[in-house]
Design a protein around this motif. Structure first.
Motif, PDB file in Angstrom:
ATOM      1  N   GLU A 145       0.825  -1.204   0.000  1.00  0.00           N
ATOM      2  CA  GLU A 145       0.000   0.000   0.000  1.00  0.00           C
ATOM      3  C   GLU A 145       0.861   1.257   0.000  1.00  0.00           C
ATOM      4  OE1 GLU A 145      -3.339   0.482  -0.384  1.00  0.00           O
ATOM      5  OE2 GLU A 145      -3.317  -1.652  -0.844  1.00  0.00           O
ATOM      6  N   GLN A 146       1.969   1.227   0.750  1.00  0.00           N
ATOM      7  CA  GLN A 146       2.878   2.372   0.781  1.00  0.00           C
ATOM      8  C   GLN A 146       3.522   2.585  -0.589  1.00  0.00           C
ATOM      9  OE1 GLN A 146       5.473   1.286   4.031  1.00  0.00           O
ATOM     10  NE2 GLN A 146       4.211   2.339   5.542  1.00  0.00           N
ATOM     11  N   LYS A 161       2.226   1.698  -3.506  1.00  0.00           N
ATOM     12  CA  LYS A 161       1.173   2.202  -4.390  1.00  0.00           C
ATOM     13  C   LYS A 161       0.940   3.693  -4.147  1.00  0.00           C
ATOM     14  CE  LYS A 161      -3.535   1.247  -5.913  1.00  0.00           C
ATOM     15  NZ  LYS A 161      -4.723   0.400  -5.778  1.00  0.00           N
ATOM     16  N   ARG A 162       0.907   4.082  -2.857  1.00  0.00           N
ATOM     17  CA  ARG A 162       0.714   5.490  -2.499  1.00  0.00           C
ATOM     18  C   ARG A 162       1.849   6.350  -3.034  1.00  0.00           C
ATOM     19  NH1 ARG A 162      -3.033   7.615  -2.624  1.00  0.00           N
ATOM     20  NH2 ARG A 162      -2.825   9.754  -2.101  1.00  0.00           N
ATOM     21  N   SER A 163       3.067   5.858  -2.898  1.00  0.00           N
ATOM     22  CA  SER A 163       4.241   6.570  -3.395  1.00  0.00           C
ATOM     23  C   SER A 163       4.172   6.759  -4.910  1.00  0.00           C
ATOM     24  CB  SER A 163       5.518   5.818  -3.011  1.00  0.00           C
ATOM     25  OG  SER A 163       6.647   6.446  -3.555  1.00  0.00           O
ATOM     26  N   ILE A 174       1.438   6.888  -6.754  1.00  0.00           N
ATOM     27  CA  ILE A 174       0.375   7.861  -7.051  1.00  0.00           C
ATOM     28  C   ILE A 174       0.864   9.287  -6.806  1.00  0.00           C
ATOM     29  CG2 ILE A 174      -1.883   8.698  -6.254  1.00  0.00           C
ATOM     30  CD1 ILE A 174      -2.625   5.701  -5.841  1.00  0.00           C
ATOM     31  N   LEU A 175       1.471   9.514  -5.648  1.00  0.00           N
ATOM     32  CA  LEU A 175       1.950  10.862  -5.317  1.00  0.00           C
ATOM     33  C   LEU A 175       3.036  11.320  -6.289  1.00  0.00           C
ATOM     34  CD1 LEU A 175       2.059  10.587  -1.424  1.00  0.00           C
ATOM     35  CD2 LEU A 175       0.367  11.797  -2.820  1.00  0.00           C
ATOM     36  N   GLU A 235      -6.753   6.917 -11.320  1.00  0.00           N
ATOM     37  CA  GLU A 235      -6.752   6.838  -9.851  1.00  0.00           C
ATOM     38  C   GLU A 235      -6.537   8.223  -9.246  1.00  0.00           C
ATOM     39  OE1 GLU A 235      -7.052   5.144  -6.106  1.00  0.00           O
ATOM     40  OE2 GLU A 235      -7.470   4.191  -8.035  1.00  0.00           O
ATOM     41  N   GLU A 274      -9.199  10.382  -6.890  1.00  0.00           N
ATOM     42  CA  GLU A 274      -8.780  10.925  -5.593  1.00  0.00           C
ATOM     43  C   GLU A 274      -8.956  12.438  -5.542  1.00  0.00           C
ATOM     44  OE1 GLU A 274      -4.850  10.047  -4.265  1.00  0.00           O
ATOM     45  OE2 GLU A 274      -5.250   7.906  -4.064  1.00  0.00           O
TER      46      GLU A 274
END
Length: 197
Positions: free
Chosen positions: A14-15, A17-19, A21-22, A65, A69
């Motif tokens: 999850e981290q 994936k978050r990285s 996206i950001l 995505e 968001e």
């Protein structure tokens, strides 16, 4: 594999994936969507291209995505302002304040909403997404009740959003130096005066 290591692996995924996206959001804003490659995203995020493709099949999927968001974040801020404000004037001022707070706290989200050409990527412009629909509904209801002067609800929604957006652009261009939120009350009052019955 123990439960603890499965949870840790899931959190790590999850981290990552978050990285991704950001990082992609930042690159899409700074370089442009079409000038950013999957390899660019992987390199900047510090992940392998294999890890990138494990989470996302394509750049378009990442953009989708980020779009979802972005729309959700803006919508949540508007809902908060409309829920907490007492009367049309305070609701309008609250919307402006929330947009400026979001721009201060998460500049790339607002720049992504404003500058990335979503229609070219996903064929869905932010300006006709749920946040704008929410504002148009608010305007229509307040106009019907005589609390906002009788104008087209779409024009009303544009009046509410255009002023804070232009202020954000001036801040990002270095024209104004003060925090955006320091202008919230006076800007909200200006917009209210243009819409009051």
């Amino acid at each position: 594999m123990s439960l603890g290591s499965r949870v840790s692996k899931k959190q790590s995924g999850e981290q990552t994936k978050r990285s991704i996206i950001l990082t992609a959001k930042k690159l899409f804003v700074e370089k442009g969507y079409f000038n950013t490659s999957m390899r660019d995203i992987a390199k900047e995020a510090g992940v392998s291209t294999g890890a990138l493709y494990h989470h996302f099949e394509s750049k378009e999927e990442i953009a989708g995505e980020i779009y979802r968001e972005t729309v959700e974040k803006i919508k949540e801020r508007l809902e908060k302002a409309l829920r907490e404000g007492e009367g049309a004037r305070e609701k309008i001022k609250g919307v402006i304040r929330e947009l400026l707070i979001l721009a201060e706290e998460d500049r790339y989200t607002m720049e992504y909403a404003l500058y990335v050409k979503h229609r070219e990527i996903l064929d869905v412009p932010v300006c006709s997404a749920e946040p704008m629909d929410l504002l148009k509904k608010f305007c229509r209801e307040e106009i019907d009740k005589g609390r906002i002067r009788a104008i087209d609800p779409e024009l009303c929604a544009v009046c509410i959003t255009a002023a804070p957006v232009r202020l954000m652009q001036l801040k990002w261009d270095g024209v104004i130096k003060e925090p955006l939120t320091s202008y919230a009350d006076s800007l909200g009052e200006c917009v209210w005066r243009s819409l009051s019955p």
